[in-house]
Design a protein around this motif. Structure first.
Motif, PDB file in Angstrom:
ATOM      1  N   GLN A  89      -4.030 -22.626 -44.402  1.00  0.00           N
ATOM      2  CA  GLN A  89      -5.012 -23.267 -45.284  1.00  0.00           C
ATOM      3  C   GLN A  89      -4.752 -22.912 -46.752  1.00  0.00           C
ATOM      4  O   GLN A  89      -4.904 -23.757 -47.630  1.00  0.00           O
ATOM      5  CB  GLN A  89      -6.429 -22.861 -44.871  1.00  0.00           C
ATOM      6  CG  GLN A  89      -6.830 -23.461 -43.528  1.00  0.00           C
ATOM      7  CD  GLN A  89      -8.193 -22.964 -43.053  1.00  0.00           C
ATOM      8  OE1 GLN A  89      -8.405 -21.755 -42.926  1.00  0.00           O
ATOM      9  NE2 GLN A  89      -9.102 -23.868 -42.776  1.00  0.00           N
ATOM     10  N   ILE A  90      -4.348 -21.671 -47.009  1.00  0.00           N
ATOM     11  CA  ILE A  90      -4.025 -21.272 -48.386  1.00  0.00           C
ATOM     12  C   ILE A  90      -2.831 -22.085 -48.894  1.00  0.00           C
ATOM     13  O   ILE A  90      -2.850 -22.609 -50.013  1.00  0.00           O
ATOM     14  CB  ILE A  90      -3.730 -19.756 -48.490  1.00  0.00           C
ATOM     15  CG1 ILE A  90      -4.986 -18.935 -48.209  1.00  0.00           C
ATOM     16  CG2 ILE A  90      -3.174 -19.395 -49.876  1.00  0.00           C
ATOM     17  CD1 ILE A  90      -4.730 -17.432 -48.045  1.00  0.00           C
ATOM     18  N   ALA A  91      -1.802 -22.199 -48.058  1.00  0.00           N
ATOM     19  CA  ALA A  91      -0.606 -22.950 -48.453  1.00  0.00           C
ATOM     20  C   ALA A  91      -0.957 -24.411 -48.749  1.00  0.00           C
ATOM     21  O   ALA A  91      -0.508 -24.979 -49.758  1.00  0.00           O
ATOM     22  CB  ALA A  91       0.453 -22.871 -47.362  1.00  0.00           C
ATOM     23  N   LEU A  92      -1.769 -25.013 -47.890  1.00  0.00           N
ATOM     24  CA  LEU A  92      -2.161 -26.414 -48.092  1.00  0.00           C
ATOM     25  C   LEU A  92      -2.983 -26.586 -49.361  1.00  0.00           C
ATOM     26  O   LEU A  92      -2.827 -27.557 -50.108  1.00  0.00           O
ATOM     27  CB  LEU A  92      -2.948 -26.912 -46.876  1.00  0.00           C
ATOM     28  CG  LEU A  92      -2.120 -27.113 -45.587  1.00  0.00           C
ATOM     29  CD1 LEU A  92      -3.032 -27.255 -44.378  1.00  0.00           C
ATOM     30  CD2 LEU A  92      -1.201 -28.319 -45.707  1.00  0.00           C
ATOM     31  N   LYS A  93      -3.855 -25.616 -49.620  1.00  0.00           N
ATOM     32  CA  LYS A  93      -4.700 -25.669 -50.816  1.00  0.00           C
ATOM     33  C   LYS A  93      -3.857 -25.479 -52.083  1.00  0.00           C
ATOM     34  O   LYS A  93      -4.060 -26.175 -53.081  1.00  0.00           O
ATOM     35  CB  LYS A  93      -5.773 -24.583 -50.721  1.00  0.00           C
ATOM     36  CG  LYS A  93      -6.871 -24.698 -51.758  1.00  0.00           C
ATOM     37  CD  LYS A  93      -7.834 -25.801 -51.404  1.00  0.00           C
ATOM     38  CE  LYS A  93      -8.790 -26.049 -52.558  1.00  0.00           C
ATOM     39  NZ  LYS A  93      -9.459 -27.343 -52.454  1.00  0.00           N
ATOM     40  N   LEU A  94      -2.912 -24.540 -52.033  1.00  0.00           N
ATOM     41  CA  LEU A  94      -2.021 -24.320 -53.186  1.00  0.00           C
ATOM     42  C   LEU A  94      -1.241 -25.589 -53.535  1.00  0.00           C
ATOM     43  O   LEU A  94      -0.988 -25.873 -54.692  1.00  0.00           O
ATOM     44  CB  LEU A  94      -1.023 -23.191 -52.882  1.00  0.00           C
ATOM     45  CG  LEU A  94      -1.487 -21.751 -53.055  1.00  0.00           C
ATOM     46  CD1 LEU A  94      -0.438 -20.800 -52.499  1.00  0.00           C
ATOM     47  CD2 LEU A  94      -1.773 -21.415 -54.524  1.00  0.00           C
ATOM     48  N   LYS A  95      -0.855 -26.328 -52.489  1.00  0.00           N
ATOM     49  CA  LYS A  95      -0.061 -27.549 -52.677  1.00  0.00           C
ATOM     50  C   LYS A  95      -0.936 -28.779 -52.923  1.00  0.00           C
ATOM     51  O   LYS A  95      -0.416 -29.864 -53.171  1.00  0.00           O
ATOM     52  CB  LYS A  95       0.796 -27.799 -51.424  1.00  0.00           C
ATOM     53  CG  LYS A  95       1.821 -26.726 -51.140  1.00  0.00           C
ATOM     54  CD  LYS A  95       3.075 -26.939 -51.946  1.00  0.00           C
ATOM     55  CE  LYS A  95       4.177 -25.986 -51.552  1.00  0.00           C
ATOM     56  NZ  LYS A  95       5.387 -26.189 -52.356  1.00  0.00           N
ATOM     57  N   ASP A  96      -2.258 -28.599 -52.792  1.00  0.00           N
ATOM     58  CA  ASP A  96      -3.212 -29.693 -52.974  1.00  0.00           C
ATOM     59  C   ASP A  96      -2.960 -30.830 -51.975  1.00  0.00           C
ATOM     60  O   ASP A  96      -2.858 -31.995 -52.342  1.00  0.00           O
ATOM     61  CB  ASP A  96      -3.147 -30.215 -54.424  1.00  0.00           C
ATOM     62  CG  ASP A  96      -4.398 -30.979 -54.797  1.00  0.00           C
ATOM     63  OD1 ASP A  96      -5.422 -30.819 -54.104  1.00  0.00           O
ATOM     64  OD2 ASP A  96      -4.352 -31.765 -55.771  1.00  0.00           O
ATOM     65  N   ILE A  97      -2.818 -30.454 -50.710  1.00  0.00           N
ATOM     66  CA  ILE A  97      -2.539 -31.428 -49.656  1.00  0.00           C
ATOM     67  C   ILE A  97      -3.810 -31.656 -48.841  1.00  0.00           C
ATOM     68  O   ILE A  97      -4.419 -30.717 -48.357  1.00  0.00           O
ATOM     69  CB  ILE A  97      -1.409 -30.921 -48.720  1.00  0.00           C
ATOM     70  CG1 ILE A  97      -0.116 -30.743 -49.516  1.00  0.00           C
ATOM     71  CG2 ILE A  97      -1.182 -31.879 -47.558  1.00  0.00           C
ATOM     72  CD1 ILE A  97       0.894 -29.857 -48.832  1.00  0.00           C
ATOM     73  N   GLU A  98      -4.161 -32.907 -48.700  1.00  0.00           N
ATOM     74  CA  GLU A  98      -5.333 -33.246 -47.878  1.00  0.00           C
ATOM     75  C   GLU A  98      -4.933 -33.196 -46.409  1.00  0.00           C
ATOM     76  O   GLU A  98      -3.836 -33.614 -46.042  1.00  0.00           O
ATOM     77  CB  GLU A  98      -5.837 -34.643 -48.231  1.00  0.00           C
ATOM     78  CG  GLU A  98      -6.536 -34.701 -49.580  1.00  0.00           C
ATOM     79  CD  GLU A  98      -7.015 -36.099 -49.919  1.00  0.00           C
ATOM     80  OE1 GLU A  98      -6.924 -36.985 -49.042  1.00  0.00           O
ATOM     81  OE2 GLU A  98      -7.466 -36.297 -51.044  1.00  0.00           O
ATOM     82  N   GLU A 108       0.260 -38.341 -42.255  1.00  0.00           N
ATOM     83  CA  GLU A 108      -0.848 -37.800 -41.464  1.00  0.00           C
ATOM     84  C   GLU A 108      -0.657 -36.297 -41.338  1.00  0.00           C
ATOM     85  O   GLU A 108       0.352 -35.840 -40.808  1.00  0.00           O
ATOM     86  CB  GLU A 108      -0.872 -38.442 -40.083  1.00  0.00           C
ATOM     87  CG  GLU A 108      -1.405 -39.861 -40.096  1.00  0.00           C
ATOM     88  CD  GLU A 108      -1.473 -40.438 -38.690  1.00  0.00           C
ATOM     89  OE1 GLU A 108      -1.731 -39.665 -37.748  1.00  0.00           O
ATOM     90  OE2 GLU A 108      -1.244 -41.645 -38.558  1.00  0.00           O
ATOM     91  N   VAL A 109      -1.621 -35.557 -41.853  1.00  0.00           N
ATOM     92  CA  VAL A 109      -1.523 -34.107 -41.840  1.00  0.00           C
ATOM     93  C   VAL A 109      -2.770 -33.541 -41.172  1.00  0.00           C
ATOM     94  O   VAL A 109      -3.890 -33.822 -41.597  1.00  0.00           O
ATOM     95  CB  VAL A 109      -1.403 -33.546 -43.280  1.00  0.00           C
ATOM     96  CG1 VAL A 109      -1.297 -32.033 -43.257  1.00  0.00           C
ATOM     97  CG2 VAL A 109      -0.194 -34.135 -43.998  1.00  0.00           C
ATOM     98  N   SER A 110      -2.563 -32.771 -40.104  1.00  0.00           N
ATOM     99  CA  SER A 110      -3.721 -32.136 -39.473  1.00  0.00           C
ATOM    100  C   SER A 110      -3.375 -30.707 -39.071  1.00  0.00           C
ATOM    101  O   SER A 110      -2.208 -30.342 -38.946  1.00  0.00           O
ATOM    102  CB  SER A 110      -4.234 -32.938 -38.280  1.00  0.00           C
ATOM    103  OG  SER A 110      -3.206 -33.155 -37.353  1.00  0.00           O
ATOM    104  N   LEU A 111      -4.415 -29.908 -38.918  1.00  0.00           N
ATOM    105  CA  LEU A 111      -4.254 -28.494 -38.581  1.00  0.00           C
ATOM    106  C   LEU A 111      -5.204 -28.153 -37.442  1.00  0.00           C
ATOM    107  O   LEU A 111      -6.413 -28.327 -37.564  1.00  0.00           O
ATOM    108  CB  LEU A 111      -4.566 -27.632 -39.817  1.00  0.00           C
ATOM    109  CG  LEU A 111      -4.587 -26.112 -39.630  1.00  0.00           C
ATOM    110  CD1 LEU A 111      -3.220 -25.576 -39.206  1.00  0.00           C
ATOM    111  CD2 LEU A 111      -5.045 -25.419 -40.920  1.00  0.00           C
ATOM    112  N   LEU A 112      -4.632 -27.686 -36.340  1.00  0.00           N
ATOM    113  CA  LEU A 112      -5.448 -27.200 -35.221  1.00  0.00           C
ATOM    114  C   LEU A 112      -5.654 -25.704 -35.444  1.00  0.00           C
ATOM    115  O   LEU A 112      -4.683 -24.952 -35.620  1.00  0.00           O
ATOM    116  CB  LEU A 112      -4.734 -27.407 -33.886  1.00  0.00           C
ATOM    117  CG  LEU A 112      -4.733 -28.807 -33.264  1.00  0.00           C
ATOM    118  CD1 LEU A 112      -3.858 -29.758 -34.058  1.00  0.00           C
ATOM    119  CD2 LEU A 112      -4.231 -28.743 -31.820  1.00  0.00           C
ATOM    120  N   GLY A 113      -6.924 -25.291 -35.467  1.00  0.00           N
ATOM    121  CA  GLY A 113      -7.169 -23.879 -35.755  1.00  0.00           C
ATOM    122  C   GLY A 113      -8.558 -23.440 -35.351  1.00  0.00           C
ATOM    123  O   GLY A 113      -9.334 -24.221 -34.798  1.00  0.00           O
TER     124      GLY A 113
END
Length: 225
Positions: free
Chosen positions: A23-32, A7-12
């Motif tokens: 968000q850039i890091a998550l996108k680079l890693k392709d993490i939902e 379970e991965v979530s981001l409060l922002g």
């Protein structure tokens, strides 16, 4: 990709350079992940529970374990998911990346903010000079590399998205020349590479509402002089 068990979530908040880093890091890693939009004028109980120390965003939550502070979160993401590394594998290069990322937060972010959003003229001038001095160090550091991290986006580039995207908005709002292609040709070229990179482009907030928000903030500040 993050597996279904994770379970991965981001409060922002949309428009925050610090949230954008994650968000850039998550996108680079392709993490939902699930994005939970916060209202900082009326902070959620979840935010206060997960970040009781600073009560700020971003907060990254991985399997119910919360982590705060954008650069700490980016490092955690890099260590947890192996694909598309963000930090160099060499210990010395990794230490340098941490040094320059911290330099950006300590020397660029607050000075650039105060150069625009401070009432006192002398204070503005002082912070403008501090911004130029700090940016000059980065101009010298980039040399002939495509990105501050080398040929690929790394931790320093992610930290410096503030310079590439937010500072040009700030200077337009305040009618200042903080970061221009004349003063910093190499860094300016880097900034264009970064904001036009497919991953970064996808997660950057829309510019117009952000400009309008900061313009209104600047005008209310000017009116209070």
């Amino acid at each position: 990709m993050a597996t279904n068990q994770e379970e991965v979530s981001l409060l922002g908040v949309t428009g925050s350079p610090f949230v954008c880093r994650v968000q850039i890091a998550l996108k680079l890693k392709d993490i939902e992940y699930k994005f939970l939009e916060e209202n900082l004028g009326n902070k959620s109980e979840l935010l206060l529970k997960y970040n009781p120390v600073h009560k700020k965003v971003p907060v990254f939550v991985h399997n119910e374990k919360p982590i705060a502070e954008s650069l700490v979160i980016v490092e955690y993401i890099d260590e947890t998911w192996n694909q598309n590394p963000i930090l160099p594998s060499d210990p010395y290069q990794r230490a340098l990346a941490r040094f320059w990322s911290k330099f950006i937060d300590d020397k660029v972010v607050s000075a650039a903010w105060k150069a625009v959003f401070t009432v006192d003229e002398k204070e503005r001038e002082k912070n403008s000079e501090e911004s130029w001095e700090a940016l000059q160090f980065l101009e010298n550091e980039i040399k002939d590399k495509k990105f501050l991290g080398g040929e690929e986006i790394g931790l320093v580039d992610i930290a410096a998205v503030f310079i590439a995207f937010w500072i040009p908005i700030f200077q337009e709002v305040g009618g200042l020349e903080l970061f221009t292609s004349d003063k910093f040709p190499k860094l300016y070229k880097w900034s264009q590479e970064l904001i036009n990179h497919s991953v970064v482009k996808e997660v950057l907030p829309p510019r117009d509402p952000l400009f309008a928000y900061f313009k209104a903030r600047y005008e209310s500040l000017s009116a209070s002089k």
